[in-house]
Scaffold this active site. Sequence first.
Site, short mmCIF file in Angstrom:
data_model
loop_
_atom_site.label_atom_id
_atom_site.label_comp_id
_atom_site.label_asym_id
_atom_site.label_seq_id
_atom_site.Cartn_x
_atom_site.Cartn_y
_atom_site.Cartn_z
N ARG A 14 0.80 -1.23 0.00
CA ARG A 14 0.00 0.00 0.00
C ARG A 14 0.84 1.28 0.00
NH1 ARG A 14 -3.63 -1.51 4.91
NH2 ARG A 14 -2.00 -3.09 5.17
N LYS A 21 9.06 -0.65 2.61
CA LYS A 21 8.28 0.21 3.52
C LYS A 21 9.10 0.75 4.69
CE LYS A 21 4.97 -1.59 6.23
NZ LYS A 21 3.61 -2.10 6.52
N ARG A 335 28.13 26.50 2.00
CA ARG A 335 28.23 25.14 1.45
C ARG A 335 29.22 24.32 2.28
NH1 ARG A 335 29.56 26.22 -4.46
NH2 ARG A 335 29.90 23.97 -4.41
N ARG A 442 43.11 47.33 -12.90
CA ARG A 442 42.01 47.62 -13.81
C ARG A 442 42.49 48.73 -14.74
NH1 ARG A 442 40.28 52.24 -10.40
NH2 ARG A 442 39.76 51.40 -8.37
#
Length: 461
Positions: A14, A21, A335, A442
Site C-alpha cells: 500500500r 516500507k 556550502r 584595472r
Amino acid sequence: MDISIILAAGEGTRMKSKLPKVLHRICGRPILDYVIRASKNANIEKNYVIVGHGGDVVKESFKGTDVLFIHQPIGENYPYGTGYAVMQAIDYIYDNSNVVILYGDTPLITENTIKKLMEYHKDNKYDGTVLTAYVDDPTGYGRIVRDDKGQIMKIVEHKDASPEEIKIKEINSGIYCFKGKLLKDALSKIDNDNAQGEYYVTDVIKILKEEGHRVGAYLIDDSREIYGVNNRVQLAFCEKIMRKRINEGHMLEGVTIINPENTYIEPGVKIGRDSIIYPGAILVGDTTIGEDCIIGENTRIESSQIGNGVRIYSSTIEESIVGDGCRIGPYAHLRPNSRLGKNIRIGNFVEIKNSTIGDNSKAGHLAYVGDADVGKNVNIGCGVVFVNYDGHSKHRTLVEDNAFLGSNSNLVAPVVVREWGYVAAGSTITHEVERESLSIARARQVNKIGWVNEKGLKREK
Ligand code: UD1
Ligand code: CA
C-alpha cells in the site's frame, strides 16, 4: 541476554513504492531505525530484524551498525505469517533470555514502553506478555479475549473472530515479551489452520495458556505508540506525531519554538537553552546549535555546528561550522566545509564554500568565497569573487588578517593577499598583493570631453 525480533518482511504494497516500507523516512530517519533505537535504548542487546521483500536493500542501509538481519524466504512456495517470521530467528533465541517481538513499521513505539512491558513481564513472572491497547475502531486488529476473571485467554484475528469477539475493543499491538525456551517450544506447535492460512505468532499465547504457563497482558495508555505505517497517509500521521515529540522535547529543555507545527527538527539535532527557532526552520542531520541563538524563518541547517549567540535568517548552511556571535543572512549559503570564526557577518547573497574565515571578518553582500583561507578583520566588499576554478582544477586563495577587498574585485586563484593589503574596487588580482600595499588591477579611466555631441548622439525627448 535479552533479544528483540523485529518483523519487517511484509511487502508494504500500500506504500506503492520501489522502496521497502521500513526504509521510508519520518523526520529524516528510516521507520525501522526508530524501532531499533527504541529497542536498544530499552537495553536489549541483540536486535534481529526479519526481512523479506527488499531485504537486501534494507540490510544495506543499516551497514556498519550492529543490527542483525535474517532473511525470511518469500514466495508462493513458502508459508507466511507473523509466526513463520519469528520462526526464522529460532536458532538465535537463548533458552533463558527474554525475547521482545516488535514490528519494523511502528516508529512511534518508545523505549519507555518496551522497558515497562519487560518489567511487567519480569515482575509478574509471566512466561508470555502481550502489549495491548484500547481503540475506538478495532477493525483489522487481533482481539484480546479475556476470561471472566479478566485473565487473557487468547488472541483472535479479526477474520477468525466470532460475532461476540468482533465487538472487543482491546486489541493486540503485535508487541510481546516471551521467555526464550517457551517461545521456541510453542512456535514448533503452531499451525496455519485459520482464515488466512498463515502461521500466527498470536497462537503462541493460546498454546502457553493451554499448557498452564503464565500469560499476561500489559495495557498501554497511548495507543498511538503502536500505530503502524501501511500507506503514505499513515506515514504523514506518524511524521506529525514524531515532529511534535521532538519539538516538545526541545521546548521543555528551554528552547523557544515560535510555531512548532511548521518547524522541522530531526531527532539527532541538539539545541542550547534560550535559542529561538522561527517558523519554517529545517534543522537536520548531525546538527548542534548553541545557546541564545536566533534561527530565523525559512533557514535550513544541515549537519553543522553553530556556536552561541548566532543569528541566522532565511539561509542555508550545510556541513559547516559557525562560531559564536556570527550574523548570517538573509539569503546566505554556506556550502560544505565552511568554517567561520567568531562575530563574522555574512550578508545577503553571499556564498561560501570549503573556506575558513577568521574572527570579525565581513562579507556583507553579493560575494562568492570558494576554496579560501581568510584571516581576521578582513573586509570582503560587495560583489567580490574568489575565482577558484580554471575550468580544470580548483585552486586556493589566501587572504591574511586585516586585508581589504574592494567591491567587485576578482581574486584569481591561486593567489595571496598579505596582511593589511588593499585591493582596489573593480580589480582583477592575479599576482600577490603585498603587505600594507594597495593593488589596483584595472584599466585607467579615460575621459572623452564632448564625445556625445561629436557623435550626434542626443536623442529627441
Ligand atoms: C498482526 C497480528 C494482530 C495485531 C496486528 C497489529 C498476527 C497473526 N496478527 O496482524 O493480532 O492486532 O498485527 O498490527 O500476528 N511480517 C513478517 N513476515 C510475515 C508476515 C508478517 O515479517 O510472514 C511482518 C510484517 O512486515 C509486519 C508485521 O509482521 O510488520 C505484521 O504483519 P501483518 O501481516 O500486518 O499482521 P496483521 O495482519 O496486521
Ligand atoms: Ca498490520
